[in-house]
Design an enzyme around this catalytic site. Structure first.
Site, mmCIF file in Angstrom:
data_model
loop_
_atom_site.group_PDB
_atom_site.id
_atom_site.type_symbol
_atom_site.label_atom_id
_atom_site.label_comp_id
_atom_site.label_asym_id
_atom_site.label_seq_id
_atom_site.Cartn_x
_atom_site.Cartn_y
_atom_site.Cartn_z
ATOM 1 N N ILE A 1 0.822 -1.213 0.000
ATOM 2 C CA ILE A 1 0.000 0.000 0.000
ATOM 3 C C ILE A 1 0.852 1.257 0.000
ATOM 4 O O ILE A 1 0.332 2.367 -0.013
ATOM 5 C CB ILE A 1 -0.970 0.017 1.195
ATOM 6 C CG1 ILE A 1 -0.215 -0.179 2.507
ATOM 7 C CG2 ILE A 1 -2.042 -1.054 1.024
ATOM 8 C CD1 ILE A 1 -1.114 -0.123 3.735
ATOM 9 N N LYS B 1 8.939 -0.417 2.155
ATOM 10 C CA LYS B 1 7.592 -0.668 1.667
ATOM 11 C C LYS B 1 6.650 -0.662 2.855
ATOM 12 O O LYS B 1 7.043 -0.963 3.973
ATOM 13 C CB LYS B 1 7.491 -2.032 0.971
ATOM 14 C CG LYS B 1 8.180 -2.134 -0.371
ATOM 15 C CD LYS B 1 7.953 -3.519 -0.970
ATOM 16 C CE LYS B 1 8.638 -3.654 -2.323
ATOM 17 N NZ LYS B 1 8.408 -4.993 -2.916
ATOM 18 N N ASP C 1 7.021 17.738 11.965
ATOM 19 C CA ASP C 1 6.612 17.480 10.575
ATOM 20 C C ASP C 1 5.098 17.364 10.487
ATOM 21 O O ASP C 1 4.571 16.487 9.806
ATOM 22 C CB ASP C 1 7.280 16.212 10.051
ATOM 23 C CG ASP C 1 7.189 16.090 8.530
ATOM 24 O OD1 ASP C 1 6.920 17.123 7.877
ATOM 25 O OD2 ASP C 1 7.387 14.982 8.006
#
Length: 788
Positions: free
Chosen positions: A59, A66, A175
Site C-alpha cells: 500500500i 515498503k 513534521d
C-alpha cells in the site's frame, strides 16, 4: 506506560555513530534466521508471512521501504507493516530511524498511530503499526474540498489533544502537515510519521531545519534555534487554516517566494471564516515565537469549545496501563502463551509478538466492531504442509486450552521475533472469510460531530474512538456534489489583484483584521469567485532560500506512517471531465513544496534555474510519487504550475494495488484474466458484482448501463488510445500508457463500481504511478471518449 521508562535521550542530530540493536530493546534481538517471509511463488494460493502476519498487499512504496497491509493471523486484525531495508541507510539515517521507534514506543494516545510490534533482523526492520484505513486528511480535502467549521473543529480538537500530549512528554513532532494526519475507519484523526520528532528540553535549543516548507515556522527559514513546541504550534495554525479554507495560508511558485511570504506573515481570511476562527488563527500564526500561544492556552479558546461547553478540551491524561486483563490473558493462554511471558513482555514493554497479540486482542479498528474476538487456530497438522519449516524449537500454538504446545526458548532469548510459517489453504480461506468487507464498514459509519478524546484503559487497547465526525463521503445530488467537491480555493495570484467579494482582509499576525463576522455554514454551492484573496508582490532581489544547513547532508529516511489501501478509500478520486475548464487547486502533492526535508538537503540547482519548486527536471526513478487519481477539478493547477515528481527527501511513497510478485514497472498483458484457479474460482469470478463504495465521481463517468457493457466500452476506448490493460478483477482493469522510463509513462486503475443508494454505476480512476500531468492527459481523454 511512561512511568516505567527512563527519559528519552535527545539525539545529537549530527552524530553519525553506527547504531546498534540496543536502540530498539534492552535485550538483544533475534537474528535474521528467526524470520522468514514466505515467497509468494511457493504456491499460487499462498501469501507471504512475516512472523504472525499475513502480508496482503503493498500500500506504499519508497526507495528503501515498503508499507504492506497485513492481517494478524491469531486475531484477524488488520495492521500496517513498514518494511525498511537498513542496508540502504547511512548511520545518521539509521539513528533517526531508531529514535523514531523509541519515541513511538512511549506514545499512547487515541489520536496517534499505535506501534504494536518491532521485528528486527540484520538487514531489515519491520514496524507493525495501527492501520488507518481512511487515508490522509490531505486526500480527503482534495476529494471533498474544505471542511465546514463544525467538522474542522472536531478534527482539530483531536489533533491539538494529540500534539499537546506529545509536548507533555517533551516530544516535538516537527513534521505536522495534512499528509501526516490519517483517518481511521470512523474518521478519527491519527497522527503519523514521527521520523523527524525529537525530545526537547527548554533552554537546550534545537537547530535542525526539517519539515514541509508551507508548514514551517518563520524561525526555521531564518536559521534560528528553537525550543521545539513553538514550531509545532505554527504548523497547527497552518493545518487549521487548511481544514477550514481548503488552501494553504502561505504559498508561492518557488521556495524563495514561499519564504518571503512566511516571513511577512500575511495571509488572507476567506469571507466564510468565522471571527472566532480568525481570532484563533492569530494565536498560532505569530511571527515572534515567544508570543505564540501554548497548546494549553489554545485548548481554552472559544472556537475550540463551541458546542463543547460542557466538555472543554483539556490535556489528555494517560491512563494506567492494564496489563492484567483476564479476558485477553485467558485467550492468550488458550493459544499457548504462558502467563509469565505475557507479563514479562507487557511490563518490560518488549514490543514483541506476545505484546502485539495482547494489544491487538483489545484493539478495536472501528466503532462498528463488536467485542467478539474471532481467533484463528493454528493446528499442528498445518506444519506438514509448510514450505518454510519453523526452527525446531518453535512449537505451533493452538486455541486449545492445552498450554503444553508452547515453546519456552524465547523466555531466555529476550524479545521473541516470530517465525514465518506456512499454513494450509483452509486456514487461509478462513482468515479471508473473517475479513470485513470495506463497503460494510463504509456504509455503517456513524455520523456525529462530537470529538471527545477518551481515556484509554490500556496503551493502544480498547481505545474507544472519539465519536466519529460527520463524513461527507455520502453521495450527494448532482448539483450539491459538484459544488461541495469543487476542491480547493484559488491560489493567491502573483503580481495581480484578485477579484474580491465586497470585503478583503489582509491579516498580519498581531494586527487587527477588517473582516466582519461570517457564518461558518455558508453554502458550499456559492460561486467560486466569491472568495477573498490577496495580491502578493515578489521581490526577486531579496536573499533566497534556506537557512545555513548542516555540514552532514541527510539521506532519505523512512516514514513510518502506515498507508491505507487506496481502492476503498473515501478519497479515491474519479476523473471529472464534464463541462468547461476544470477548477484549480492549491493542493498539488508530490511536489517539493509539500516534501518533508532536512536542513542538509540542497536545492541550489533548482533555485539557480528559477524553476518553480514544484517543477523540476523529471526523475528517472521508478519510485515516483504515484498517488490517488485526482478529479478533473484539480488538474489545471498541475498544468499551470506543478508537475508531480519524486522530490520527497524521505521515501517517495507510492500507493500500489498490485500483486506481491509485481515490482516497479511491468508490461501488462491486454485483457487477460488470470489463468490459475479451479472451476469454482472461475464460476465465482463470473458471478462477481461491482463493489459498492463511495468515491468522488462526475456525471461524465456515471451511467445506468450494465457493468459488463461499461467494461466493454472502457476496453474499446483504451484500445483506441493505445493503452495496455490487464483484468485484475472482474470489474477492475490495471492500465498502462506511454513508454516505461519516460515522462509520459503512467499506470492507473479503472474500476466499475456501484454508487451507494443510487441505481447508477460509475468509473473510478486511480493513479498508481507516473506524473500527474501524464495521468491527467490520458485519463481526461479516456473519460471524454467514454460513451456511457
Amino acid at each position: 506506560m511512561s512511568s516505567a521508562r527512563t527519559p528519552l535521550p535527545t539525539l545529537n542530530e549530527r552524530d553519525t555513530e553506527q547504531p546498534t540493536l540496543g536502540h530498539l530493546d534492552s535485550k538483544p534481538s533475534s537474528k535474521s534466521n528467526m524470520i522468514r517471509g514466505r515467497n509468494s511463488a511457493t504456491s499460487a494460493d499462498e501469501q507471504p508471512h512475516i512472523g504472525n502476519y499475513r502480508l496482503l498487499k503493498t500500500i506504499g512504496k519508497g526507495n528503501f521501504a515498503k508499507v504492506k497491509l497485513a492481517r494478524h493471523i491469531l486475531t484477524g486484525k488488520e495492521v500496517a507493516v513498514k518494511i525498511i531495508d537498513k542496508t540502504q541507510l547511512n548511520s545518521s539515517s539509521l539513528q533517526k530511524l531508531f529514535r523514531e521507534v523509541r519515541i513511538m514506543k512511549v506514545l499512547n494516545h487515541p489520536n496517534i498511530v499505535k506501534l504494536f510490534e518491532v521485528i528486527e533482523t540484520e538487514k531489515t526492520l519491520y514496524l507493525v503499526m495501527e492501520y488507518a484505513s481512511g487515508g490522509e486528511v490531505f486526500d480527503y480535502l482534495v476529494a471533498h474540498g474544505r471542511m465546514k467549521e463544525k467538522e474542522a473543529r472536531a478534527k482539530f480538537r483531536q489533533i491539538v489533544s494529540a500534539v499537546q500530549y506529545c509536548h507533555q512528554k517533551f516530544i516535538v513532532h516537527r513534521d505536522l502537515k495534512a499528509e501526516n494526519l490519517l483517518l481511521d475507519a470512523d474518521m478519527n484523526i491519527k497522527i503519523a510519521d514521527f521520523g523527524f520528532s525529537n525530545e526537547f528540553t527548554f533552554g537546550n535549543k534545537l537547530d535542525t531545519f526539517c519539515g514541509s516548507p508551507p508548514y514551517a515556522a518563520p524561525e526555521l527559514f531564518q536559521g534560528k534555534k528553537y525550543d521545539g513546541p513553538e514550531v509545532d504550534v505554527w504548523s497547527l495554525g497552518v493545518i487549521l487554516y487548511t481544514l477550514v479554507s481548503g488552501s494553504l495560508p502561505f504559498d508561492g511558485q518557488n521556495l524563495k517566494e514561499l519564504r518571503e511570504r512566511v516571513l511577512r506573515g500575511k495571509y488572507r481570511i476567506p469571507f466564510y471564516m468565522s471571527t472566532d476562527c480568525e481570532n484563533l488563527l492569530k494565536k498560532f500564526l505569530i511571527l515572534n515565537p515567544s508570543k505564540r500561544g501554548t497548546l494549553e492556552q489554545i485548548m481554552k479558546d472559544r472556537w475550540m469549545n463551541v458546542g463543547h461547553e460542557d466538555d472543554e478540551l483539556k490535556p489528555y491524561v494517560e491512563p494506567l496501563p492494564d496489563y492484567k486483563d483476564p479476558r485477553r490473558t485467558e485467550l492468550m493462554v488458550s493459544m499457548g502463551y504462558t502467563r509469565e511471558e505475557i507479563q514479562d513482555s507487557l511490563v518490560g514493554q518488549r514490543y514483541n509478538e506476545v505484546m502485539a497479540t495482547y494489544l491487538l486482542l483489545g484493539y478495536k479498528s472501528s466503532e462498528l466492531e463488536g467485542d467478539t474476538i474471532t481467533l484463528k487456530p493454528r493446528p499442528s497438522a498445518d506444519l506438514t504442509n509448510s514450505s518454510a519449516p519453523s526452527p525446531s524449537h518453535k512449537v505451533q500454538r493452538s486455541v486449545s486450552a492445552n498450554p503444553k504446545q508452547r515453546r519456552f526458548s524465547d523466555q531466555a532469548a529476550g524479545p521473541a521475533i516470530p517465525t514465518s510459517n506456512s499454513y494450509s489453504k483452509k486456514t487461509q480461506s478462513n482468515n479471508a472469510e473473517n475479513k470485513r468487507p470495506e463497503e460494510d464498514r463504509e456504509s455503517g459509519r456513524k455520523a456525529s460531530s462530537t470529538a471527545k478524546v477518551p481515556a484509554s484503559p490500556l496503551p493502544g487497547l480498547e481505545r474507544k474512538k472519539t465519536t466519529p465526525t460527520p463524513s461527507t463521503n455520502s453521495v450527494l445530488s448532482t448539483s450539491t456534489n459538484r459544488s461541495r467537491n469543487s476542491p480547493l480555493l484559488e491560489r493567491a495570484s502573483l503580481g495581480q489583484a484578485s477579484i474580491q467579494n465586497g470585503k478583503d482582509s489582509l491579516t498580519m499576525p498581531g494586527s487587527r483584521a477588517s473582516t466582519a463576522s461570517a457564518s461558518a455554514a455558508v453554502s458550499a454551492a456559492r460561486p467560486r469567485q466569491h472568495q477573498k484573496s490577496m495580491s502578493a508582490s515578489v521581490h526577486p532581489n531579496k536573499a533566497s532560500g534556506l537557512p545555513p544547513t548542516e555540514s552532514n547532508c541527510e539521506v532519505p529516511r523512512p516514514s513510518t506512517a502506515p498507508q491505507r489501501v487506496p481502492v476503498a478509500s473515501p478519497s479515491a478520486h474519479n476523473i471529472s471531465s464534464s463541462g468547461g475548464a476544470p477548477d484549480r487547486t492549491n493542493f498539488p502533492r508530490g511536489v517539493s513544496s509539500r516534501s518533508t526535508f532536512h536542513a542538509g538537503q540542497l536545492r541550489q540547482v533548482r533555485d539557480q534555474q528559477n524553476l518553480p519548486y514544484g517543477v523540476t527536471p523529471a526523475s528517472p526513478s521508478g519510485h515516483s510519487q504515484g498517488r490517488r487519481g485526482a478529479s478533473g477539478s484539480i488538474f489545471s493547477k498541475f498544468t499551470s504550475k506543478f508537475v508531480r515528481r519524486n522530490l520527497s527527501f524521505r521515501f517517495a511513497r507510492r500507493n500500489l494495488n498490485e500483486p506481491e510478485s509485481k515490482d516497479r514497472v511491468e508490461t501488462l498483458r491486454p485483457h487477460v484474466v488470470g489463468s490459475g484457479g479451479n472451476d469454482k474460482e472461475k464460476e465465482e469470478f463470473r458471478e462477481a458484482k461491482p463493489r459498492s463504495l463511495r468515491f468522488t465521481w462526475s456525471m461524465k463517468t456515471t451511467s445506468s448501463m450494465e457493468p459488463n457493457e461499461m467494461m466493454r466500452e472502457i476496453r474499446k476506448v483504451l484500445d483506441a488510445n493505445s493503452c495496455q490493460s490487464e483484468l485484475h478483477e472482474k470489474y477492475m482493469l490495471l492500465c498502462m500508457h506511454g513508454t516505461p522510463g519516460h515522462e509520459d509513462f503512467v499506470q492507473w486503475e479503472m474500476e466499475v463500481c456501484k454508487l451507494p443508494r443510487l441505481s447508477l454505476n460509475g468509473v473510478r480512476f486511480k493513479r498508481i504511478s507516473g506524473t500527474s500531468m501524464a495521468f491527467k492527459n490520458i485519463a481526461s481523454k479516456i473519460a471524454n471518449e467514454l460513451k456511457l
